[in-house]
Design a protein around this motif. Structure first.
Motif, PDB file in Angstrom:
ATOM      1  N   HIS A  13     -18.036-113.826 -50.593  1.00 60.27           N
ATOM      2  CA  HIS A  13     -18.638-114.983 -51.265  1.00 60.27           C
ATOM      3  C   HIS A  13     -17.590-115.747 -52.072  1.00 60.27           C
ATOM      4  N   HIS A  15     -15.816-119.960 -52.689  1.00 60.11           N
ATOM      5  CA  HIS A  15     -15.905-121.408 -52.458  1.00 60.11           C
ATOM      6  C   HIS A  15     -14.474-121.931 -52.416  1.00 60.11           C
ATOM      7  N   MET A  45     -18.092-120.513 -48.546  1.00 59.34           N
ATOM      8  CA  MET A  45     -19.433-121.094 -48.563  1.00 59.34           C
ATOM      9  C   MET A  45     -19.451-122.551 -48.070  1.00 59.34           C
ATOM     10  N   LYS A  98     -25.798-119.522 -44.489  1.00 57.07           N
ATOM     11  CA  LYS A  98     -26.189-119.466 -45.897  1.00 57.07           C
ATOM     12  C   LYS A  98     -27.379-120.381 -46.127  1.00 57.07           C
ATOM     13  N   HIS A 156     -25.117-112.610 -54.932  1.00 57.03           N
ATOM     14  CA  HIS A 156     -25.057-112.537 -56.400  1.00 57.03           C
ATOM     15  C   HIS A 156     -26.380-112.193 -57.104  1.00 57.03           C
ATOM     16  N   ASP A 228     -18.202-114.698 -55.763  1.00 58.00           N
ATOM     17  CA  ASP A 228     -18.717-116.062 -55.967  1.00 58.00           C
ATOM     18  C   ASP A 228     -17.645-116.902 -56.671  1.00 58.00           C
TER      19      ASP A 228
HETATM   20 ZN    ZN Z   1     -21.490-119.218 -54.469  1.00 56.85          ZN
END
Ligand code: ZN
Ligand code: NCD
Length: 356
Positions: A13, A15, A45, A98, A156, A228
Protein backbone atom coordinates in the motif's frame (compact mmCIF):
# COMPACT_ATOMS: atom_id res chain seq x y z
CA UNK A 1 28.01 -9.72 9.58
CA UNK A 2 24.59 -8.04 9.81
CA UNK A 3 22.60 -8.61 13.02
CA UNK A 4 19.67 -9.78 10.95
CA UNK A 5 19.04 -10.73 7.33
CA UNK A 6 15.49 -10.50 5.99
CA UNK A 7 13.96 -11.17 2.58
CA UNK A 8 13.27 -8.07 0.46
CA UNK A 9 10.16 -6.58 2.07
CA UNK A 10 6.87 -6.10 0.19
CA UNK A 11 4.71 -3.03 0.89
CA UNK A 12 1.27 -3.54 -0.66
CA UNK A 13 0.00 0.00 0.00
CA UNK A 14 1.89 3.03 -1.31
CA UNK A 15 1.08 6.20 -3.24
CA UNK A 16 3.78 7.05 -5.77
CA UNK A 17 1.71 9.91 -7.27
CA UNK A 18 2.34 9.35 -11.00
CA UNK A 19 0.65 10.68 -13.05
CA UNK A 20 -0.31 14.12 -11.82
CA UNK A 21 1.33 14.39 -8.39
CA UNK A 22 5.00 14.39 -9.36
CA UNK A 23 5.71 17.37 -7.09
CA UNK A 24 4.91 15.07 -4.11
CA UNK A 25 6.64 11.84 -5.25
CA UNK A 26 7.74 10.02 -8.41
CA UNK A 27 8.54 6.41 -9.16
CA UNK A 28 12.25 7.31 -8.83
CA UNK A 29 11.95 9.01 -5.44
CA UNK A 30 9.27 6.72 -3.99
CA UNK A 31 11.20 3.57 -4.85
CA UNK A 32 14.41 5.15 -3.46
CA UNK A 33 12.48 5.59 -0.20
CA UNK A 34 11.32 1.97 -0.46
CA UNK A 35 14.89 0.67 -0.79
CA UNK A 36 16.05 2.84 2.12
CA UNK A 37 13.33 1.12 4.17
CA UNK A 38 14.31 -2.40 3.11
CA UNK A 39 11.36 -2.67 0.71
CA UNK A 40 12.11 -4.23 -2.69
CA UNK A 41 8.55 -4.51 -4.04
CA UNK A 42 5.67 -2.06 -3.71
CA UNK A 43 2.09 -1.91 -4.89
CA UNK A 44 1.01 1.63 -5.81
CA UNK A 45 -2.49 3.03 -5.47
CA UNK A 46 -4.66 4.36 -8.32
CA UNK A 47 -5.84 7.70 -6.83
CA UNK A 48 -3.59 9.62 -9.20
CA UNK A 49 -4.58 12.42 -11.57
CA UNK A 50 -6.02 11.11 -13.82
CA UNK A 51 -6.89 8.08 -11.68
CA UNK A 52 -5.96 4.61 -12.92
CA UNK A 53 -9.51 3.69 -13.94
CA UNK A 54 -8.95 3.53 -17.73
CA UNK A 55 -6.45 1.56 -19.82
CA UNK A 56 -5.03 4.87 -21.13
CA UNK A 57 -4.21 6.19 -17.64
CA UNK A 58 -2.84 2.84 -16.54
CA UNK A 59 -0.60 2.70 -19.63
CA UNK A 60 0.82 6.16 -18.79
CA UNK A 61 1.62 5.05 -15.22
CA UNK A 62 3.10 1.75 -16.42
CA UNK A 63 5.41 3.52 -18.89
CA UNK A 64 6.63 5.95 -16.21
CA UNK A 65 7.09 3.12 -13.72
CA UNK A 66 9.05 0.95 -16.15
CA UNK A 67 11.39 3.88 -16.89
CA UNK A 68 11.85 5.22 -13.35
CA UNK A 69 11.32 2.55 -10.69
CA UNK A 70 14.39 1.44 -8.72
CA UNK A 71 12.58 -1.53 -7.13
CA UNK A 72 9.72 -3.69 -8.39
CA UNK A 73 6.31 -2.03 -8.65
CA UNK A 74 2.79 -3.28 -9.25
CA UNK A 75 -0.10 -0.91 -9.87
CA UNK A 76 -3.65 -1.06 -8.56
CA UNK A 77 -6.44 -0.35 -10.99
CA UNK A 78 -9.17 1.86 -9.52
CA UNK A 79 -12.92 1.30 -9.52
CA UNK A 80 -15.08 4.24 -10.64
CA UNK A 81 -18.79 4.18 -11.53
CA UNK A 82 -18.23 5.72 -14.99
CA UNK A 83 -15.40 3.32 -15.85
CA UNK A 84 -16.62 -0.12 -14.74
CA UNK A 85 -16.74 -1.34 -18.35
CA UNK A 86 -12.93 -1.04 -18.43
CA UNK A 87 -12.32 -3.43 -15.51
CA UNK A 88 -11.50 -6.62 -17.50
CA UNK A 89 -9.13 -4.70 -19.81
CA UNK A 90 -7.47 -2.92 -16.87
CA UNK A 91 -6.81 -6.20 -15.11
CA UNK A 92 -4.16 -7.18 -17.67
CA UNK A 93 -1.91 -4.33 -16.61
CA UNK A 94 -2.73 -4.18 -12.90
CA UNK A 95 -1.68 -6.18 -9.86
CA UNK A 96 -5.09 -5.86 -8.15
CA UNK A 97 -8.23 -3.71 -7.91
CA UNK A 98 -8.76 -0.97 -5.31
CA UNK A 99 -12.25 0.12 -4.28
CA UNK A 100 -12.71 3.19 -2.07
CA UNK A 101 -15.86 2.86 0.02
CA UNK A 102 -15.02 5.89 2.17
CA UNK A 103 -13.77 9.41 1.45
CA UNK A 104 -10.07 10.17 1.30
CA UNK A 105 -7.55 12.14 -0.81
CA UNK A 106 -8.67 12.29 -4.45
CA UNK A 107 -12.06 11.75 -6.00
CA UNK A 108 -12.10 7.94 -6.37
CA UNK A 109 -15.14 6.68 -4.50
CA UNK A 110 -17.77 3.99 -5.01
CA UNK A 111 -21.01 4.35 -3.14
CA UNK A 112 -23.56 2.72 -5.39
CA UNK A 113 -24.43 -0.97 -5.34
CA UNK A 114 -24.45 -1.58 -9.14
CA UNK A 115 -20.79 -0.49 -9.37
CA UNK A 116 -19.82 -2.70 -6.44
CA UNK A 117 -21.59 -5.70 -7.98
CA UNK A 118 -19.90 -4.99 -11.33
CA UNK A 119 -16.52 -5.04 -9.57
CA UNK A 120 -17.21 -8.36 -7.89
CA UNK A 121 -18.62 -9.99 -11.04
CA UNK A 122 -16.32 -8.65 -13.80
CA UNK A 123 -12.90 -8.20 -12.16
CA UNK A 124 -11.00 -11.44 -12.98
CA UNK A 125 -11.19 -13.91 -10.11
CA UNK A 126 -7.47 -14.62 -10.04
CA UNK A 127 -6.70 -11.00 -9.06
CA UNK A 128 -7.46 -9.61 -5.64
CA UNK A 129 -9.92 -6.88 -4.65
CA UNK A 130 -8.63 -4.52 -1.94
CA UNK A 131 -10.87 -2.04 -0.16
CA UNK A 132 -10.66 1.17 1.79
CA UNK A 133 -13.52 0.34 4.15
CA UNK A 134 -14.21 1.99 7.51
CA UNK A 135 -16.78 1.19 10.19
CA UNK A 136 -19.92 -0.41 8.67
CA UNK A 137 -18.32 -0.49 5.19
CA UNK A 138 -16.20 -3.38 6.52
CA UNK A 139 -19.42 -5.38 6.96
CA UNK A 140 -20.54 -4.48 3.42
CA UNK A 141 -17.30 -5.84 1.98
CA UNK A 142 -17.43 -9.02 4.07
CA UNK A 143 -20.97 -9.53 2.74
CA UNK A 144 -19.76 -9.16 -0.84
CA UNK A 145 -16.87 -11.59 -0.24
CA UNK A 146 -19.31 -14.16 1.14
CA UNK A 147 -21.93 -13.58 -1.57
CA UNK A 148 -19.54 -13.86 -4.51
CA UNK A 149 -17.21 -16.37 -2.90
CA UNK A 150 -14.06 -14.40 -3.62
CA UNK A 151 -11.35 -12.93 -1.39
CA UNK A 152 -11.22 -9.33 -0.22
CA UNK A 153 -8.32 -7.52 1.42
CA UNK A 154 -8.91 -4.68 3.89
CA UNK A 155 -6.49 -1.77 3.69
CA UNK A 156 -5.25 0.09 6.78
CA UNK A 157 -7.60 -1.30 9.48
CA UNK A 158 -7.58 1.18 12.34
CA UNK A 159 -10.43 0.57 14.83
CA UNK A 160 -11.12 -2.06 17.48
CA UNK A 161 -14.59 -2.89 16.12
CA UNK A 162 -13.17 -3.34 12.59
CA UNK A 163 -10.35 -5.70 13.53
CA UNK A 164 -12.73 -7.68 15.76
CA UNK A 165 -15.28 -8.02 12.94
CA UNK A 166 -12.52 -9.19 10.58
CA UNK A 167 -11.35 -11.70 13.22
CA UNK A 168 -14.93 -13.04 13.47
CA UNK A 169 -15.23 -13.27 9.67
CA UNK A 170 -11.95 -15.18 9.49
CA UNK A 171 -13.16 -17.44 12.30
CA UNK A 172 -16.14 -18.35 10.13
CA UNK A 173 -13.86 -19.25 7.26
CA UNK A 174 -14.63 -16.24 5.05
CA UNK A 175 -11.88 -15.29 2.57
CA UNK A 176 -10.79 -12.00 4.12
CA UNK A 177 -7.30 -10.61 4.82
CA UNK A 178 -6.14 -7.28 6.20
CA UNK A 179 -3.23 -4.92 6.72
CA UNK A 180 -2.41 -2.39 9.43
CA UNK A 181 -0.07 0.59 9.10
CA UNK A 182 2.80 1.55 11.39
CA UNK A 183 1.10 4.92 12.06
CA UNK A 184 -2.00 3.20 13.41
CA UNK A 185 0.24 0.99 15.59
CA UNK A 186 2.63 3.65 16.90
CA UNK A 187 0.53 6.85 17.04
CA UNK A 188 -2.82 7.73 18.61
CA UNK A 189 -5.31 10.59 18.45
CA UNK A 190 -3.15 12.34 21.09
CA UNK A 191 -0.33 12.43 18.51
CA UNK A 192 -2.80 13.76 15.93
CA UNK A 193 -3.50 16.69 18.26
CA UNK A 194 0.26 17.29 18.69
CA UNK A 195 1.13 16.89 14.99
CA UNK A 196 -1.75 18.84 13.42
CA UNK A 197 -1.89 18.34 9.63
CA UNK A 198 1.25 16.17 9.79
CA UNK A 199 -0.75 13.65 11.83
CA UNK A 200 -3.84 13.75 9.61
CA UNK A 201 -4.60 10.80 7.37
CA UNK A 202 -7.49 8.47 6.44
CA UNK A 203 -8.39 6.48 8.42
CA UNK A 204 -7.68 8.93 11.28
CA UNK A 205 -5.36 7.94 14.13
CA UNK A 206 -7.28 5.90 16.70
CA UNK A 207 -7.78 5.93 20.44
CA UNK A 208 -5.37 4.15 22.78
CA UNK A 209 -7.97 1.37 22.93
CA UNK A 210 -8.02 1.00 19.12
CA UNK A 211 -4.22 0.82 19.10
CA UNK A 212 -4.25 -1.83 21.85
CA UNK A 213 -6.72 -3.91 19.80
CA UNK A 214 -4.51 -3.77 16.69
CA UNK A 215 -1.48 -4.93 18.73
CA UNK A 216 -3.54 -7.68 20.37
CA UNK A 217 -4.48 -9.01 16.91
CA UNK A 218 -1.01 -8.64 15.37
CA UNK A 219 -0.12 -12.27 15.90
CA UNK A 220 -3.34 -13.76 14.52
CA UNK A 221 -5.86 -11.58 12.60
CA UNK A 222 -3.46 -9.11 10.96
CA UNK A 223 -1.93 -10.46 7.73
CA UNK A 224 0.31 -7.62 6.58
CA UNK A 225 2.08 -4.46 7.68
CA UNK A 226 1.64 -1.91 4.88
CA UNK A 227 2.61 1.73 5.10
CA UNK A 228 -0.06 3.65 3.16
CA UNK A 229 2.95 5.83 2.24
CA UNK A 230 1.01 8.94 1.17
CA UNK A 231 3.42 11.85 0.66
CA UNK A 232 2.21 15.44 0.46
CA UNK A 233 4.50 18.48 0.48
CA UNK A 234 5.04 20.50 3.65
CA UNK A 235 3.56 23.50 1.83
CA UNK A 236 0.38 21.51 1.13
CA UNK A 237 0.28 20.30 4.72
CA UNK A 238 0.64 23.89 5.93
CA UNK A 239 -2.12 25.22 3.66
CA UNK A 240 -5.66 26.17 4.64
CA UNK A 241 -6.98 22.88 3.26
CA UNK A 242 -4.29 20.27 4.01
CA UNK A 243 -4.65 16.90 2.23
CA UNK A 244 -4.71 13.76 4.41
CA UNK A 245 -1.80 11.30 4.22
CA UNK A 246 1.67 10.69 5.70
CA UNK A 247 4.88 9.12 4.33
CA UNK A 248 6.02 5.81 5.83
CA UNK A 249 8.26 3.72 3.57
CA UNK A 250 11.53 4.59 5.32
CA UNK A 251 10.29 4.18 8.88
CA UNK A 252 8.13 1.06 8.68
CA UNK A 253 10.78 -1.60 9.31
CA UNK A 254 12.77 0.54 11.81
CA UNK A 255 9.58 1.09 13.89
CA UNK A 256 8.54 -2.57 13.69
CA UNK A 257 12.05 -3.52 14.83
CA UNK A 258 11.40 -1.60 18.05
CA UNK A 259 8.52 -4.04 18.62
CA UNK A 260 11.00 -6.88 18.05
CA UNK A 261 13.32 -5.28 20.63
CA UNK A 262 10.39 -5.00 23.07
CA UNK A 263 9.39 -8.63 22.54
CA UNK A 264 5.99 -7.62 21.10
CA UNK A 265 6.61 -9.46 17.82
CA UNK A 266 9.12 -12.09 16.72
CA UNK A 267 11.39 -11.77 13.69
CA UNK A 268 9.58 -14.78 12.18
CA UNK A 269 6.19 -13.12 12.58
CA UNK A 270 7.53 -9.82 11.21
CA UNK A 271 8.85 -11.66 8.15
CA UNK A 272 5.39 -13.15 7.62
CA UNK A 273 3.75 -9.71 7.99
CA UNK A 274 6.18 -7.84 5.75
CA UNK A 275 7.06 -10.46 3.13
CA UNK A 276 5.46 -13.93 3.14
CA UNK A 277 1.81 -12.91 3.58
CA UNK A 278 1.86 -9.92 1.20
CA UNK A 279 3.43 -12.14 -1.44
CA UNK A 280 0.92 -14.95 -0.95
CA UNK A 281 -2.18 -12.72 -0.68
CA UNK A 282 -1.41 -10.75 -3.85
CA UNK A 283 0.21 -13.70 -5.66
CA UNK A 284 3.40 -11.72 -6.30
CA UNK A 285 6.51 -13.15 -7.98
CA UNK A 286 9.61 -14.24 -6.08
CA UNK A 287 12.64 -11.96 -6.20
CA UNK A 288 15.68 -14.20 -6.51
CA UNK A 289 18.96 -13.20 -4.81
CA UNK A 290 17.19 -10.42 -2.90
CA UNK A 291 17.69 -9.64 0.78
CA UNK A 292 17.96 -6.90 3.42
CA UNK A 293 20.77 -6.58 5.97
CA UNK A 294 19.73 -4.99 9.26
CA UNK A 295 21.66 -3.49 12.18
CA UNK A 296 19.80 -3.88 15.48
CA UNK A 297 20.97 -0.72 17.25
CA UNK A 298 18.13 1.47 18.59
CA UNK A 299 18.11 5.16 17.65
CA UNK A 300 15.81 8.18 17.64
CA UNK A 301 14.02 8.75 14.34
CA UNK A 302 15.29 12.03 12.90
CA UNK A 303 13.37 14.89 11.35
CA UNK A 304 15.20 15.08 8.05
CA UNK A 305 17.44 13.18 5.66
CA UNK A 306 14.75 11.22 3.80
CA UNK A 307 14.67 9.83 0.27
CA UNK A 308 10.96 10.56 -0.17
CA UNK A 309 10.42 13.75 -2.13
CA UNK A 310 8.12 15.15 0.57
CA UNK A 311 11.06 15.22 3.00
CA UNK A 312 9.27 14.84 6.36
CA UNK A 313 7.97 12.18 8.73
CA UNK A 314 5.28 12.10 11.42
CA UNK A 315 7.49 9.73 13.47
CA UNK A 316 10.39 12.08 14.38
CA UNK A 317 11.44 11.52 17.99
CA UNK A 318 10.11 7.96 18.25
CA UNK A 319 12.55 5.11 18.93
CA UNK A 320 13.47 2.79 16.07
CA UNK A 321 14.75 -0.68 16.93
CA UNK A 322 17.17 -1.04 14.05
CA UNK A 323 18.15 0.30 10.65
CA UNK A 324 18.59 -0.97 7.12
CA UNK A 325 22.31 -1.23 6.34
CA UNK A 326 22.24 -2.83 2.90
CA UNK A 327 19.71 -4.05 0.33
CA UNK A 328 20.54 -6.50 -2.43
CA UNK A 329 18.04 -6.77 -5.32
CA UNK A 330 18.55 -9.59 -7.85
CA UNK A 331 22.19 -9.89 -6.90
CA UNK A 332 22.97 -6.13 -7.18
CA UNK A 333 23.56 -3.86 -4.17
CA UNK A 334 20.59 -1.48 -4.42
CA UNK A 335 21.15 0.42 -1.14
CA UNK A 336 24.25 0.72 1.00
CA UNK A 337 24.48 2.68 4.27
CA UNK A 338 22.45 5.70 3.25
CA UNK A 339 23.22 5.61 -0.47
CA UNK A 340 20.62 4.46 -3.01
CA UNK A 341 22.62 2.66 -5.71
CA UNK A 342 19.83 1.17 -7.85
CA UNK A 343 19.21 3.36 -10.89
CA UNK A 344 15.80 4.34 -12.24
CA UNK A 345 14.70 1.44 -14.45
CA UNK A 346 16.34 -1.23 -12.23
CA UNK A 347 12.88 -2.16 -10.97
CA UNK A 348 10.43 -4.34 -12.88
CA UNK A 349 6.85 -3.35 -13.53
CA UNK A 350 4.36 -6.05 -12.55
CA UNK A 351 2.68 -7.89 -14.04
CA UNK A 352 5.03 -8.26 -16.96
CA UNK A 353 2.51 -8.57 -19.77
CA UNK A 354 3.33 -8.34 -23.46
CA UNK A 355 -0.01 -6.94 -24.68
CA UNK A 356 -0.28 -3.99 -22.31
ZN1 ZN B 1 -3.63 4.76 0.73
C1 NCD C 1 -4.07 8.82 0.83
C2 NCD C 1 -3.44 9.74 -0.19
O1 NCD C 1 -2.92 10.79 0.17
O2 NCD C 1 -3.46 9.42 -1.38
N1 NCD C 1 -4.29 9.56 2.03
C3 NCD C 1 -4.49 9.04 3.25
O3 NCD C 1 -4.80 9.80 4.15
N2 NCD C 1 -4.34 7.75 3.49
C4 NCD C 1 -5.31 8.21 0.31
C5 NCD C 1 -5.68 6.89 0.94
O4 NCD C 1 -4.88 5.98 1.06
O5 NCD C 1 -6.84 6.71 1.33
Amino acid sequence: MPDLTLPGLIDVHTHLRVPGGEHKETFATGTAAALAGGVTMVLAMPNTNPPLTTPEALAIARRAGAADARCDVGLFAGAAPADVAHLPALAEGAAALKIYLNDTFGRLRVDDLPTLVACFTTWPRHKLIALHAEQQSVAVAIGLAATYGRPVHFCHVSRREEIELIADAKGRGLPVTCEVTPHHLFLTEADAARLGALGDMRPLLGTADDVAALWAHLNDTVDCIATDHAPHTLAEKGSANPPPGVPGLETSLPLMLSAVQDGRVTVERLTALMHDNPRRIYDLPAQPETWVEVEMTPYEIPDAGWQTKCGWTPFAGLTAGGRVARVVLRGEVAYDNGAVLAAPGAGMLLPVHPTF
